[in-house]
Design a protein around this motif. Structure first.
Motif, PDB file in Angstrom:
ATOM      1  N   THR A 472       0.852  -1.183   0.000  1.00 32.68           N
ATOM      2  CA  THR A 472       0.000   0.000   0.000  1.00 32.68           C
ATOM      3  C   THR A 472       0.886   1.230   0.000  1.00 32.68           C
ATOM      4  N   TYR A 473       0.614   2.137  -0.912  1.00 34.95           N
ATOM      5  CA  TYR A 473       1.292   3.433  -0.905  1.00 34.95           C
ATOM      6  C   TYR A 473       0.283   4.476  -0.433  1.00 34.95           C
ATOM      7  N   GLN A 474       0.535   5.056   0.709  1.00 37.78           N
ATOM      8  CA  GLN A 474      -0.348   6.078   1.264  1.00 37.78           C
ATOM      9  C   GLN A 474       0.126   7.434   0.770  1.00 37.78           C
ATOM     10  N   THR A 475      -0.545   7.952  -0.251  1.00 28.29           N
ATOM     11  CA  THR A 475      -0.107   9.188  -0.895  1.00 28.29           C
ATOM     12  C   THR A 475      -0.376  10.390   0.014  1.00 28.29           C
ATOM     13  N   PRO A 476       0.202  11.544  -0.297  1.00 29.83           N
ATOM     14  CA  PRO A 476      -0.064  12.750   0.501  1.00 29.83           C
ATOM     15  C   PRO A 476      -1.425  13.384   0.211  1.00 29.83           C
ATOM     16  N   TRP A 477      -2.267  12.764  -0.632  1.00 26.75           N
ATOM     17  CA  TRP A 477      -3.500  13.425  -1.088  1.00 26.75           C
ATOM     18  C   TRP A 477      -4.756  12.654  -0.688  1.00 26.75           C
ATOM     19  N   ASN A 478      -4.749  12.015   0.490  1.00 24.18           N
ATOM     20  CA  ASN A 478      -5.913  11.275   0.995  1.00 24.18           C
ATOM     21  C   ASN A 478      -6.315  10.126   0.087  1.00 24.18           C
ATOM     22  N   VAL A 479      -5.364   9.592  -0.645  1.00 26.58           N
ATOM     23  CA  VAL A 479      -5.614   8.450  -1.530  1.00 26.58           C
ATOM     24  C   VAL A 479      -4.566   7.389  -1.249  1.00 26.58           C
ATOM     25  N   ASP A 480      -5.008   6.151  -1.087  1.00 29.79           N
ATOM     26  CA  ASP A 480      -4.107   5.004  -0.967  1.00 29.79           C
ATOM     27  C   ASP A 480      -4.154   4.198  -2.249  1.00 29.79           C
ATOM     28  N   VAL A 481      -3.016   3.716  -2.680  1.00 36.08           N
ATOM     29  CA  VAL A 481      -2.929   2.818  -3.835  1.00 36.08           C
ATOM     30  C   VAL A 481      -2.516   1.449  -3.333  1.00 36.08           C
ATOM     31  N   ASP A 496     -19.588 -24.934  -6.296  1.00 40.30           N
ATOM     32  CA  ASP A 496     -19.059 -25.150  -7.652  1.00 40.30           C
ATOM     33  C   ASP A 496     -19.189 -23.894  -8.509  1.00 40.30           C
ATOM     34  N   ASN A 497     -18.991 -22.749  -7.877  1.00 41.31           N
ATOM     35  CA  ASN A 497     -19.184 -21.457  -8.548  1.00 41.31           C
ATOM     36  C   ASN A 497     -17.831 -20.910  -9.019  1.00 41.31           C
ATOM     37  N   ASN A 498     -17.083 -21.736  -9.749  1.00 42.75           N
ATOM     38  CA  ASN A 498     -15.740 -21.346 -10.156  1.00 42.75           C
ATOM     39  C   ASN A 498     -15.769 -20.154 -11.103  1.00 42.75           C
ATOM     40  N   LEU A 499     -14.716 -19.314 -11.005  1.00 43.24           N
ATOM     41  CA  LEU A 499     -14.694 -18.050 -11.732  1.00 43.24           C
ATOM     42  C   LEU A 499     -13.412 -17.947 -12.536  1.00 43.24           C
ATOM     43  N   PRO A 500     -13.467 -17.354 -13.731  1.00 46.22           N
ATOM     44  CA  PRO A 500     -12.240 -17.170 -14.520  1.00 46.22           C
ATOM     45  C   PRO A 500     -11.353 -16.104 -13.882  1.00 46.22           C
ATOM     46  N   GLN A 501     -10.050 -16.328 -13.918  1.00 44.04           N
ATOM     47  CA  GLN A 501      -9.080 -15.371 -13.396  1.00 44.04           C
ATOM     48  C   GLN A 501      -8.026 -15.125 -14.469  1.00 44.04           C
ATOM     49  N   HIS A 502      -7.975 -13.869 -14.959  1.00 44.77           N
ATOM     50  CA  HIS A 502      -7.004 -13.536 -15.987  1.00 44.77           C
ATOM     51  C   HIS A 502      -5.659 -13.144 -15.394  1.00 44.77           C
ATOM     52  N   SER A 503      -5.665 -12.729 -14.130  1.00 41.99           N
ATOM     53  CA  SER A 503      -4.409 -12.330 -13.498  1.00 41.99           C
ATOM     54  C   SER A 503      -4.543 -12.491 -11.986  1.00 41.99           C
ATOM     55  N   PRO A 504      -3.467 -12.951 -11.321  1.00 51.88           N
ATOM     56  CA  PRO A 504      -3.512 -13.038  -9.855  1.00 51.88           C
ATOM     57  C   PRO A 504      -3.216 -11.698  -9.174  1.00 51.88           C
ATOM     58  N   ILE A 505      -2.946 -10.663  -9.971  1.00 55.04           N
ATOM     59  CA  ILE A 505      -2.625  -9.341  -9.417  1.00 55.04           C
ATOM     60  C   ILE A 505      -3.900  -8.505  -9.359  1.00 55.04           C
ATOM     61  N   ASN A 506      -4.231  -8.048  -8.175  1.00 55.83           N
ATOM     62  CA  ASN A 506      -5.367  -7.150  -7.982  1.00 55.83           C
ATOM     63  C   ASN A 506      -4.845  -5.765  -7.590  1.00 55.83           C
ATOM     64  N   TRP A 507      -5.582  -4.725  -7.945  1.00 57.52           N
ATOM     65  CA  TRP A 507      -5.190  -3.374  -7.519  1.00 57.52           C
ATOM     66  C   TRP A 507      -6.437  -2.554  -7.223  1.00 57.52           C
ATOM     67  N   ALA A 508      -6.244  -1.527  -6.401  1.00 56.27           N
ATOM     68  CA  ALA A 508      -7.366  -0.656  -6.034  1.00 56.27           C
ATOM     69  C   ALA A 508      -6.819   0.671  -5.532  1.00 56.27           C
ATOM     70  N   VAL A 509      -7.668   1.670  -5.571  1.00 56.20           N
ATOM     71  CA  VAL A 509      -7.380   2.954  -4.921  1.00 56.20           C
ATOM     72  C   VAL A 509      -8.439   3.170  -3.848  1.00 56.20           C
ATOM     73  N   VAL A 510      -8.018   3.755  -2.738  1.00 54.87           N
ATOM     74  CA  VAL A 510      -8.913   4.063  -1.622  1.00 54.87           C
ATOM     75  C   VAL A 510      -8.869   5.566  -1.393  1.00 54.87           C
ATOM     76  N   TYR A 511     -10.026   6.199  -1.460  1.00 51.80           N
ATOM     77  CA  TYR A 511     -10.123   7.642  -1.277  1.00 51.80           C
ATOM     78  C   TYR A 511     -10.834   7.943   0.036  1.00 51.80           C
ATOM     79  N   ARG A 512     -10.278   8.897   0.799  1.00 50.02           N
ATOM     80  CA  ARG A 512     -10.862   9.306   2.076  1.00 50.02           C
ATOM     81  C   ARG A 512     -11.418  10.721   1.938  1.00 50.02           C
ATOM     82  N   PRO A 513     -12.677  10.860   1.524  1.00 43.00           N
ATOM     83  CA  PRO A 513     -13.222  12.209   1.357  1.00 43.00           C
ATOM     84  C   PRO A 513     -13.417  12.944   2.667  1.00 43.00           C
TER      85      PRO A 513
END
Length: 978
Positions: A472-481, A496-513
């Protein structure tokens, strides 16, 4: 050249004259503070006292005066410091014997102590005359023997090591403690020659614990000119308490550069450290405030994976997160700083809850409970480590176990872990535990039990695991990557609800308004967008100013001369404290208040309000106030306050740094034949309080069920300690008609909830009469009869043994009850049962934890035990959990296997703008079943005797956040009670 100071010397007997000496040599002047010398003058009239603000108005300070380093010294504080100075000296040899200090370090610190004698300094809140005049409680009343010194502005500060060496270095604006420490002690990495933490002692006496390394980087105050930085070595064995004592001794000395550098051990001087280059990204984390955020699953983590981080104790969060086909509704809380727990409901959009005839189109809903425990804290060399369980005690569809480590470098927080079960479903590693515990650890059998609720310990940490991790990179602008490696390949999903996975890498941004809300959005499995919201609050930090309360009477030193209207005083007293004031007595120079229903989570705050009212009203000859607190038919506790001492506390700062302790209750009342009642006898006391009720049920095929009602609570106090209570409810809105009755092999003592909720719009929730009494020394008894709750009524009694101030108590309740009509009128159904429990209570001395254990027979006739654990925070808020296990087999009990639940309680005082004696409570049970059900009784003697608790004065309003208060009102992290 030594800095100039203005020196206020000892007051002498002069009429309206303050003796002032202007000293050009700071060291000599401060030495005079340590050894006061009196300026001789003709003794005329009485000794004069003067407020510091008034004295400051008479002074013309030099242009280079440094008010931040002002030193106010009192004889009382000097006596305390002399004892502390001796105690510190005596402790050093014992620290050497324990292997905590080396002999050379002891000698260095001994020399430093000799260079820093007691000064008698008392910290000041401010040194601006107008500000002090506006806040008399913070404006010292200078008395004979006091001293005041205002130095000129220093140009340097000093760094002291654990072995007593002192480095003097020029001050430079914009630098933090780590910059001065590196310049004095060397090394690019702060852990090379010194520790990772420093005690920063500002010239005004404030003591702060500040980080020096990348792994603990955080925003901090800059050290001011004349500050001390005390730096224990890396891995020091000195306790935090001893370190703090040493730092607080440095705070008694005033500006650090006033003392001769040569008097210290191994003195050195350094050139000014270089200026900092501006950094937009602030990768080093100089201005970061570490703030972990929730994962998709509600616990602290990245997206799908947890980290070893924890929230602060008192955290309560509600997270809603959608990643098709799953939607998680998570409730998580932090009872202590080393334990995270929570529960969730997971909806699976493409699977139904059951046959359409049973659940319609409602998606499958799974309930689960999580637990994470910290194994150890992060340090310079070691990462923070935690062990956790996901979906424990549920169906086990998403059950996982994991070990995860986290390490910070400035604004980056790295994590790496190993997961078993759902978290490690990729299963591309052999189980390392097999080499220790055998091949049985290679096979994982998923078994949550046919009814769920089973702790499937036989599957824990079994099977092939997988690695997971991220950053996690906690940026100076109230946003985490956030970026993570997922340990699940989604090829072994429940149903048995198997799901396709194109990549094991997940990413997200978190904003604190805003504070209290996180919004996240990301991409998972390489092909699916996700989004979530987290609403959170700090239960332990809740505090709202009481702006709608009656204004607290201003405290004046001058006392009234005439007798007041005591009836009006009693009314004012009740308005300020919410006590039922039955009588006020006068006993020579003492006023006694007989208070009923006076228990409050903020007992000291109520006491101060009561004394403020009495001080405003009572004539001058009254010197003492006593509050007699009544409950269960007798006086349980007495609070005694000396008027003169209390007024001094309210109108001027304390003259020593010794902590001010709250007034502790005593438990023996002294009989008096001279008491004079000041109020007429009251008629019967009664009350009627309208309000709103919200009843809710979560889980099952019906989703969220609720009922909102108007409620009228009524009470009547009769002679001989008899009380009548009742509650009427009017149903305003609900959806319990959607309730789907479940099957039950037991008497339906709770699962008739839909009938009780929907049969009648107007209901008699409860109506009972009770009598309570002290039946012997430390023994209390109660008898009651009536409609106890909405489902049962009858007769019963309770006896309790509880010693005043003891952490232990024991009680026994016995009841004969009958099931009420669904309409909740005056009728009964045919079902009747004897029920009761023997209960032991323990208020532990550990982190505000309270426990109880009940053994007995429950409403459905089953027999067993209920264990309850409650965490109470410093502001009175609490989190509790309970579990009940009876002699009913899981197959008979039904879904869930045994009764369990979680509850929260927050005093209204903590979040309303007006004072209240009540609290808001919420509870959660995975499912409503009939086993392990207790009857709600109209009397609880343990709760009624709270004045006997050793913690009755332990709670107080939480201190506001430091960014919302003036510097003198700030509370440092190591001082903040949670």
């Amino acid at each position: 050249m030594m800095p100039k100071i203005v020196m206020l010397k000892n007051f002498k007997k002069r009429r309206g004259v303050v003796a002032v000496a202007l000293a050009l040599n700071a060291a000599a002047a401060y030495a005079q503070l340590a050894q006061p010398q009196v300026l001789e003058a003709q003794p005329q009239g009485q000794p004069q006292t003067q407020r510091l603000s008034a004295w400051l108005k008479t002074q013309t300070l030099p242009a280079d005066a440094y008010p931040l380093g002002t030193l106010w010294a009192t004889p009382e504080e000097k006596v305390r410091q002399q004892a502390e100075h001796e105690a510190l000296l005596q402790s050093l040899p014992s620290l050497v014997e324990q292997g905590v200090l080396t002999a050379s370090a002891m000698q260095g610190l001994q020399r430093d102590l000799q260079a820093m004698p007691p000064t008698g300094r008392v910290k000041l809140s401010n040194v601006e005359d107008d500000w002090l005049a506006a806040y008399p409680r913070k404006d010292p009343l200078l008395q004979p023997g006091d001293g005041v010194a205002i130095p000129s502005r220093p140009l340097h500060l000093r760094v002291m090591t654990q072995d007593g060496a002192v480095c003097e270095i020029p001050h430079r604006e914009g630098l933090q403690a780590k910059d001065y420490v590196r310049a004095c002690l060397g090394g690019d990495g702060p852990a090379t020659r010194h520790g990772d933490w420093a005690w920063q002692v500002q010239p005004d006496g404030r003591v702060q614990h500040v980080p020096l390394a990348l792994w603990n980087a955080a925003e901090q105050d800059q050290p001011a000119p004349g500050a001390w930085l005390w730096v224990p070595v890396s891995g020091t064995r000195l306790s935090l308490d001893w370190q703090q004592r040493w730092a607080e001794w440095l705070a008694t000395q005033g500006v650090s550069t006033r003392l001769d550098l040569a008097a210290f051990a191994a003195p050195t001087r350094q050139v000014q450290p270089p200026a900092l280059l501006p950094s937009v990204l602030d990768l080093e984390g100089r201005h970061v405030q570490p703030a972990p955020s929730a994962s998709n699953w509600g616990n602290v983590g990245l997206l799908q994976t947890p980290t070893a981080r924890m929230q602060e104790a008192g955290y309560f969060g509600l997270t809603f997160h959608r990643t098709w086909p799953y939607q998680n509704s998570n409730v998580f809380f932090q009872p202590t700083d080393w334990m995270e727990a929570g529960f969730r409901y997971t909806d699976t959009s493409n699977r139904l809850y059951g046959p359409e005839s049973f659940s319609g189109t409602l998606p499958y809903k799974d309930k689960s409970i999580d637990l994470k425990l910290r194994a150890w804290r992060e340090s310079a060399l070691l990462p923070e480590l935690a062990v956790g369980l996901r979906d424990v005690g549920g169906t086990g569809l998403y059950s996982s176990e994991y070990v995860v480590a986290s390490k910070r470098t400035g604004r980056f927080d790295w994590s790496l872990g190993m997961g078993w079960g759902y978290l490690g479903a990729r299963g591309n590693l052999s189980n390392p535990l097999s080499k220790v515990l055998g091949q049985r650890m290679d096979t994982r059998v998923q078994d949550g039990g046919a009814q769920g609720g089973k702790f499937s310990t036989s599957s824990w940490f079994r099977g092939n695991p997988a690695l997971f991790g991220g950053v996690t990179y906690q940026t100076p602008w109230n946003v985490d990557v956030k970026v993570e490696l997922d340990g699940n390949n989604y090829q072994h999903e429940p149903h048995d609800n198997n799901l396709p996975q194109h990549s094991p890498i997940n990413w997200a941004v978190v904003y604190r308004p805003t504070k209290g809300l996180d919004v996240s959005m990301g991409l998972e499995r390489g092909n699916t967008w996700s989004m979530g919201f987290t609403f959170y609050v700090d239960m332990a930090g809740l505090n709202v100013p009481k702006v709608t309360d009656p204004a607290r009477p201003a405290v004046q030193v001058v006392r009234p001369k005439a007798e007041p209207n005591w009836a009006a005083t009693a009314d004012t007293l009740a308005a300020h404290t919410l006590w039922d004031v039955k009588q006020i007595y006068r006993d020579q120079n003492t006023v006694v208040v007989e208070a009923h229903n006076s228990a409050s989570v903020y007992a000291q705050e109520r006491l101060d309000r009561a004394v403020a009212v009495l001080h405003q009203a009572a004539p001058a000859e009254v010197e003492n106030f006593e509050m007699h607190h009544h409950k269960v038919g007798d006086v349980l506790a007495v609070e005694k306050v000396n008027r003169t001492a209390w007024v001094a506390q309210q109108t001027q700062p304390a003259r020593t740094q010794a902590p001010v302790q709250p007034v502790e209750p005593v438990y023996v009342t002294e009989a008096s034949k001279t008491r004079t009642p000041l109020l007429p006898e009251k008629a019967l006391n009664y009350w009627a309080e309208p309000g709103l009720d919200l009843i809710q049920t979560l889980g099952g095929p019906d989703g969220y069920l609720y009922q909102l009602s108007g409620a009228l609570s009524m009470g009547l106090e009769l002679p001989w300690n008899v009380k009548a209570n009742g509650t009427l409810r009017y149903r305003l809105s609900d959806n319990y008609e959607r309730f789907t009755p479940g099957w039950s092999n037991m008497p339906q003592v709770r699962t008739h909830i839909a009938e009780y909720m929907t049969t009648s719009r107007v209901t008699l929730e409860n109506l009972s009469i009770s009598k309570t009494n002290r039946v012997g020394q430390n023994w209390y008894g109660a008898a009651y009869a009536g409609y106890f709750e909405n489902m049962f009524g009858g007769v019963g009694g309770e006896v309790l043994y509880r010693q005043p101030g003891s952490r232990w108590a024991a009680g026994l309740d016995v009841n004969h009850v009958k099931q009420r009509n669904f309409a909740q009128d005056f009728g009964f159904r045919d079902y009747a049962i004897n029920t009761g429990h023997l209960t032991g209570y323990w208020i532990t001395p550990f982190e505000g934890v309270h426990t109880s254990l009940s053994v007995g027979q429950y409403l459905a006739g089953d027999r067993g035990a209920t264990m309850s654990v409650q965490k109470v925070f410093a502001n009175g808020s609490s989190i509790s959990a309970y579990a009940t296990k009876t002699n009913v087999p899981a197959a008979v009990f039904g879904e869930g296997s045994f009764d369990k639940g979680i509850a929260w309680m927050i005093p209204f005082d903590a979040f309303l703008t007006s004072s209240s004696r009540y609290s808001a409570g919420w509870s959660w049970k995975p499912l409503l079943r009939d086993g392990g059900a207790k009857v709600g009784r109209p009397v609880n003697l343990f709760a009624d005797t709270v004045w006997l608790s050793p913690n009755v004065k332990a709670h107080s309003p939480a201190k506001p956040d430091n960014d919302s208060v003036a510097p003198d009102d700030r509370v440092e992290g190591y001082q903040r009670r949670r």
